[in-house]
Scaffold this motif. Structure first.
Motif, PDB file in Angstrom:
ATOM      1  N   ALA A  54       8.772   4.278  -7.932  1.00 49.41           N
ATOM      2  CA  ALA A  54       8.679   4.046  -6.491  1.00 49.41           C
ATOM      3  C   ALA A  54       9.811   4.689  -5.718  1.00 49.41           C
ATOM      4  O   ALA A  54       9.893   4.515  -4.499  1.00 49.41           O
ATOM      5  CB  ALA A  54       8.648   2.544  -6.203  1.00 49.41           C
ATOM      6  N   GLY A  55      10.701   5.403  -6.391  1.00 48.79           N
ATOM      7  CA  GLY A  55      11.780   6.049  -5.653  1.00 48.79           C
ATOM      8  C   GLY A  55      12.902   6.507  -6.550  1.00 48.79           C
ATOM      9  O   GLY A  55      13.009   6.099  -7.712  1.00 48.79           O
ATOM     10  N   ASN A  90       4.029  10.438  -9.560  1.00 51.09           N
ATOM     11  CA  ASN A  90       3.394  10.794 -10.822  1.00 51.09           C
ATOM     12  C   ASN A  90       2.755  12.180 -10.735  1.00 51.09           C
ATOM     13  O   ASN A  90       2.855  12.989 -11.661  1.00 51.09           O
ATOM     14  CB  ASN A  90       2.352   9.748 -11.193  1.00 51.09           C
ATOM     15  CG  ASN A  90       1.887   9.879 -12.630  1.00 51.09           C
ATOM     16  OD1 ASN A  90       2.581  10.453 -13.465  1.00 51.09           O
ATOM     17  ND2 ASN A  90       0.709   9.364 -12.923  1.00 51.09           N
ATOM     18  N   ALA A  91       2.116  12.468  -9.598  1.00 49.67           N
ATOM     19  CA  ALA A  91       1.434  13.751  -9.453  1.00 49.67           C
ATOM     20  C   ALA A  91       2.415  14.904  -9.302  1.00 49.67           C
ATOM     21  O   ALA A  91       2.200  15.990  -9.841  1.00 49.67           O
ATOM     22  CB  ALA A  91       0.491  13.701  -8.243  1.00 49.67           C
ATOM     23  N   ARG A  92       3.513  14.674  -8.591  1.00 48.84           N
ATOM     24  CA  ARG A  92       4.429  15.767  -8.279  1.00 48.84           C
ATOM     25  C   ARG A  92       5.538  15.937  -9.311  1.00 48.84           C
ATOM     26  O   ARG A  92       5.968  17.064  -9.581  1.00 48.84           O
ATOM     27  CB  ARG A  92       5.048  15.529  -6.900  1.00 48.84           C
ATOM     28  CG  ARG A  92       5.868  16.694  -6.390  1.00 48.84           C
ATOM     29  CD  ARG A  92       6.141  16.561  -4.909  1.00 48.84           C
ATOM     30  NE  ARG A  92       6.813  17.725  -4.381  1.00 48.84           N
ATOM     31  CZ  ARG A  92       7.032  17.952  -3.087  1.00 48.84           C
ATOM     32  NH1 ARG A  92       6.588  17.081  -2.189  1.00 48.84           N
ATOM     33  NH2 ARG A  92       7.674  19.030  -2.688  1.00 48.84           N
ATOM     34  N   TRP A  93       5.998  14.834  -9.885  1.00 46.99           N
ATOM     35  CA  TRP A  93       7.148  14.886 -10.787  1.00 46.99           C
ATOM     36  C   TRP A  93       6.825  14.435 -12.206  1.00 46.99           C
ATOM     37  O   TRP A  93       7.702  14.482 -13.079  1.00 46.99           O
ATOM     38  CB  TRP A  93       8.292  14.026 -10.225  1.00 46.99           C
ATOM     39  CG  TRP A  93       8.739  14.503  -8.883  1.00 46.99           C
ATOM     40  CD1 TRP A  93       8.430  13.957  -7.675  1.00 46.99           C
ATOM     41  CD2 TRP A  93       9.553  15.651  -8.604  1.00 46.99           C
ATOM     42  NE1 TRP A  93       9.002  14.672  -6.660  1.00 46.99           N
ATOM     43  CE2 TRP A  93       9.702  15.723  -7.200  1.00 46.99           C
ATOM     44  CE3 TRP A  93      10.173  16.603  -9.395  1.00 46.99           C
ATOM     45  CZ2 TRP A  93      10.438  16.718  -6.582  1.00 46.99           C
ATOM     46  CZ3 TRP A  93      10.914  17.606  -8.777  1.00 46.99           C
ATOM     47  CH2 TRP A  93      11.047  17.657  -7.390  1.00 46.99           C
ATOM     48  N   GLN A 153       0.826  -1.209   0.000  1.00 41.67           N
ATOM     49  CA  GLN A 153       0.000   0.000   0.000  1.00 41.67           C
ATOM     50  C   GLN A 153       0.863   1.262   0.000  1.00 41.67           C
ATOM     51  O   GLN A 153       0.554   2.250  -0.674  1.00 41.67           O
ATOM     52  CB  GLN A 153      -0.920   0.004   1.224  1.00 41.67           C
ATOM     53  CG  GLN A 153      -1.863   1.205   1.287  1.00 41.67           C
ATOM     54  CD  GLN A 153      -2.799   1.273   0.083  1.00 41.67           C
ATOM     55  OE1 GLN A 153      -3.428   0.279  -0.271  1.00 41.67           O
ATOM     56  NE2 GLN A 153      -2.868   2.434  -0.564  1.00 41.67           N
ATOM     57  N   ASP A 154       1.974   1.218   0.748  1.00 44.48           N
ATOM     58  CA  ASP A 154       2.888   2.359   0.761  1.00 44.48           C
ATOM     59  C   ASP A 154       3.452   2.614  -0.632  1.00 44.48           C
ATOM     60  O   ASP A 154       3.563   3.768  -1.071  1.00 44.48           O
ATOM     61  CB  ASP A 154       4.029   2.111   1.742  1.00 44.48           C
ATOM     62  CG  ASP A 154       3.570   2.074   3.190  1.00 44.48           C
ATOM     63  OD1 ASP A 154       2.556   2.720   3.506  1.00 44.48           O
ATOM     64  OD2 ASP A 154       4.220   1.379   4.001  1.00 44.48           O
ATOM     65  N   PHE A 155       3.833   1.532  -1.323  1.00 44.86           N
ATOM     66  CA  PHE A 155       4.376   1.688  -2.663  1.00 44.86           C
ATOM     67  C   PHE A 155       3.350   2.328  -3.608  1.00 44.86           C
ATOM     68  O   PHE A 155       3.694   3.175  -4.439  1.00 44.86           O
ATOM     69  CB  PHE A 155       4.821   0.339  -3.228  1.00 44.86           C
ATOM     70  CG  PHE A 155       6.241  -0.024  -2.881  1.00 44.86           C
ATOM     71  CD1 PHE A 155       7.273   0.851  -3.153  1.00 44.86           C
ATOM     72  CD2 PHE A 155       6.546  -1.245  -2.288  1.00 44.86           C
ATOM     73  CE1 PHE A 155       8.590   0.533  -2.839  1.00 44.86           C
ATOM     74  CE2 PHE A 155       7.847  -1.582  -1.976  1.00 44.86           C
ATOM     75  CZ  PHE A 155       8.871  -0.692  -2.245  1.00 44.86           C
ATOM     76  N   GLU A 156       2.108   1.935  -3.483  1.00 45.05           N
ATOM     77  CA  GLU A 156       1.076   2.541  -4.324  1.00 45.05           C
ATOM     78  C   GLU A 156       0.960   4.032  -4.059  1.00 45.05           C
ATOM     79  O   GLU A 156       0.799   4.830  -5.002  1.00 45.05           O
ATOM     80  CB  GLU A 156      -0.265   1.839  -4.074  1.00 45.05           C
ATOM     81  CG  GLU A 156      -0.321   0.402  -4.595  1.00 45.05           C
ATOM     82  CD  GLU A 156      -1.680  -0.231  -4.354  1.00 45.05           C
ATOM     83  OE1 GLU A 156      -2.584   0.467  -3.846  1.00 45.05           O
ATOM     84  OE2 GLU A 156      -1.834  -1.422  -4.664  1.00 45.05           O
ATOM     85  N   ASN A 157       1.053   4.425  -2.794  1.00 45.79           N
ATOM     86  CA  ASN A 157       0.998   5.853  -2.465  1.00 45.79           C
ATOM     87  C   ASN A 157       2.208   6.599  -3.017  1.00 45.79           C
ATOM     88  O   ASN A 157       2.091   7.728  -3.522  1.00 45.79           O
ATOM     89  CB  ASN A 157       0.913   6.033  -0.949  1.00 45.79           C
ATOM     90  CG  ASN A 157      -0.386   5.514  -0.370  1.00 45.79           C
ATOM     91  OD1 ASN A 157      -1.409   5.461  -1.056  1.00 45.79           O
ATOM     92  ND2 ASN A 157      -0.358   5.119   0.891  1.00 45.79           N
ATOM     93  N   GLY A 202       8.612  10.468  -3.395  1.00 43.51           N
ATOM     94  CA  GLY A 202       8.356  11.702  -4.124  1.00 43.51           C
ATOM     95  C   GLY A 202       8.362  12.951  -3.274  1.00 43.51           C
ATOM     96  O   GLY A 202       8.430  14.064  -3.798  1.00 43.51           O
ATOM     97  N   LEU A 203       8.315  12.800  -1.942  1.00 39.37           N
ATOM     98  CA  LEU A 203       8.358  13.940  -1.022  1.00 39.37           C
ATOM     99  C   LEU A 203       9.759  14.196  -0.482  1.00 39.37           C
ATOM    100  O   LEU A 203       9.947  15.086   0.350  1.00 39.37           O
ATOM    101  CB  LEU A 203       7.390  13.709   0.144  1.00 39.37           C
ATOM    102  CG  LEU A 203       5.921  13.569  -0.237  1.00 39.37           C
ATOM    103  CD1 LEU A 203       5.085  13.223   1.002  1.00 39.37           C
ATOM    104  CD2 LEU A 203       5.395  14.840  -0.893  1.00 39.37           C
ATOM    105  N   GLY A 204      10.730  13.395  -0.925  1.00 38.23           N
ATOM    106  CA  GLY A 204      12.094  13.579  -0.457  1.00 38.23           C
ATOM    107  C   GLY A 204      12.367  12.950   0.892  1.00 38.23           C
ATOM    108  O   GLY A 204      13.321  13.346   1.576  1.00 38.23           O
ATOM    109  N   GLN A 205      11.570  11.959   1.294  1.00 36.02           N
ATOM    110  CA  GLN A 205      11.787  11.252   2.555  1.00 36.02           C
ATOM    111  C   GLN A 205      12.413   9.886   2.264  1.00 36.02           C
ATOM    112  O   GLN A 205      11.977   9.170   1.370  1.00 36.02           O
ATOM    113  CB  GLN A 205      10.469  11.089   3.303  1.00 36.02           C
ATOM    114  CG  GLN A 205       9.841  12.418   3.694  1.00 36.02           C
ATOM    115  CD  GLN A 205       8.457  12.261   4.299  1.00 36.02           C
ATOM    116  OE1 GLN A 205       8.082  11.173   4.753  1.00 36.02           O
ATOM    117  NE2 GLN A 205       7.683  13.342   4.318  1.00 36.02           N
TER     118      GLN A 205
END
Length: 429
Positions: A208-209, A199-202, A189-193, A245-248
């Motif tokens: 996945a990373g 895709n939305a941000r970049w 589920q984390d991977f799907e998020n 995608g959030l840099g975490q």
């Protein structure tokens, strides 16, 4: 006459080149002079700071009562407790917490609460235990500033050996207790998020990373002098990181000697083993453009092309328009980890300046900083853009080790072409 004019034409053609070379030489000389000036100013600043703290300590000792002579640390402890309990706890403003500890007051005490199972201490009949919050503060001060143990010792009124012990214990506690919550391998589920955010941000689908490496400057022990000497001629250890995608960070592998190439680190990491065994991807793979496709990681030229790890086309090739577009899209999305490493070093400057800790502690310290980075990002602690200015003054250029194309997986070329077709269809629509 023809020879004369031909010679004049050649001199006229060479004149702009000579001006360009002269300009570059002058600029290089100016840059070197500025760098030397900045280094001298920084050295003088550290000397003045050290002299100030040592002078303050002498003044505190000279003003002690006679009864305190049998317990030399009492006055320093009293002053430090007063500074910690009255000034820091009660008088520090939000901006002070951010500048000194690189996080908000709420985040600081959240971390302290999480570390209690490993850092709680009981008073003894010889001396009271150092408060947990103070030990965490000592460690965070060291991670955020990379100042000498002696300076922190005077500031907090504890012995240098105590500072060293606090840093070691807090770093190990952060890794032991906070890593399972803040730096863990994503589930399905984390991977799907992560894929959705990428895709939305970049604008890069099925991703996945992003993966990259960072060299941390160290003082190498003599017996390992060559092993830690990287191709940019300085001693380092390497950390390999993967971010969402959030840099975490969701995967970190730290501690390899600086002479180790990025591809070697990858192939000896748990990430490679899990990806090769399919542990990083849903089974069966999700459909993309009508074909089953594994989730993708994005790398640079230092990594081999795989059906789950993409990199740009070599610029030396005659690239088509769709391939150039692919390179642009990938490089833009890959910048998320470059930005993450910049924020990591700017917030925790023990990773920016030469680290003089023992070699056995440095990998744990790096991992602890990555976890703290994630905690600050999750808690939306403000990042001061001025911290990035220190990175521009660093003397340590990052090494680069492009891998030969012979290490690429030929079947992965189909995946790159599939993404090229996707981006081309997106542009046309």
């Amino acid at each position: 006459a023809a020879c004369f004019f031909s010679k004049m034409a050649e001199e006229g053609a060479l004149q702009p080149l000579m001006f360009l070379l002269l300009y570059m030489m002058r600029k290089r000389r100016s840059d070197l002079n500025n760098a030397n000036t900045e280094r001298m100013n920084e050295s003088h600043r550290r000397i003045r700071l050290r002299q100030y703290f040592m002078q303050k300590q002498k003044q505190d000792i000279s003003t002690n009562s006679p009864s305190s002579s049998t317990t030399p640390n009492t006055a320093a402890d009293t002053k430090s407790n007063d500074w910690w309990e009255r000034v820091v706890i009660n008088e520090f403003q939000p901006q002070d917490w951010l500048e000194k500890f690189r996080m908000s007051k709420d985040t600081f005490f959240h971390i302290c609460d999480k570390l209690k199972p490993k850092l709680s201490r009981q008073d003894t009949h010889l001396r009271p235990a150092l408060p947990l919050e103070k030990r965490v503060a000592v460690a965070l001060w060291r991670l955020a500033t990379n100042v000498e143990y002696r300076t922190i010792s005077v500031l907090f009124g504890v012995g240098r050996s105590t500072v060293c012990k606090c840093v070691r214990e807090v770093c190990h506690a952060i890794v032991s207790l906070l890593k399972p919550q803040y730096l863990r391998q994503p589930n399905e589920q984390d991977f799907e998020n992560i894929v959705r955010v990428f895709n939305a941000r970049w604008g890069f689908p099925h991703c996945a990373g992003a993966i990259d490496s960072l060299h941390i400057s160290i003082i190498a022990p003599p017996q390992y002098n060559v092993d830690y000497w990287n191709n940019k001629c300085w001693h380092s250890v390497v950390v390999q990181g993967v971010v969402d995608g959030l840099g975490q960070f969701w995967d970190v592998c730290a501690g390899f000697p600086g002479s180790t190439e990025d591809v070697t680190i990858l192939q000896n990491s748990n990430l490679w083993a899990m990806a090769s065994e399919g542990g990083l991807f849903p089974d069966p793979p999700k459909a993309f453009m009508g074909k089953p496709l594994k989730y993708l990681l994005l790398g640079d030229a230092a990594y081999p092309l795989q059906d789950w790890l993409l990199k740009s086309y070599s610029e030396s090739e005659g690239l088509s328009k769709s391939q150039l577009n692919f390179n642009y899209r990938l490089n833009r999305a890959h910048s998320v980890i470059e930005n993450a490493f910049l924020r990591l070093k700017a917030r925790w400057q023990c990773l920016l300046k030469r680290n003089d800790c023992s070699l056995d502690l440095i990998p744990t310290m790096i991992l602890a900083c990555c976890i703290l980075h994630n905690i600050c990002e999750v808690h939306n602690d403000h990042f001061n853009e001025e911290w990035l200015e220190a990175i521009g003054q660093t003397e340590f250029p990052q090494p680069a080790d492009p891998v030969p194309e012979s290490m690429d997986n030929p079947s992965a070329e189909e995946v790159r072409q599939l993404l090229c077709d996707y981006f081309e269809s997106q542009d046309e629509s």
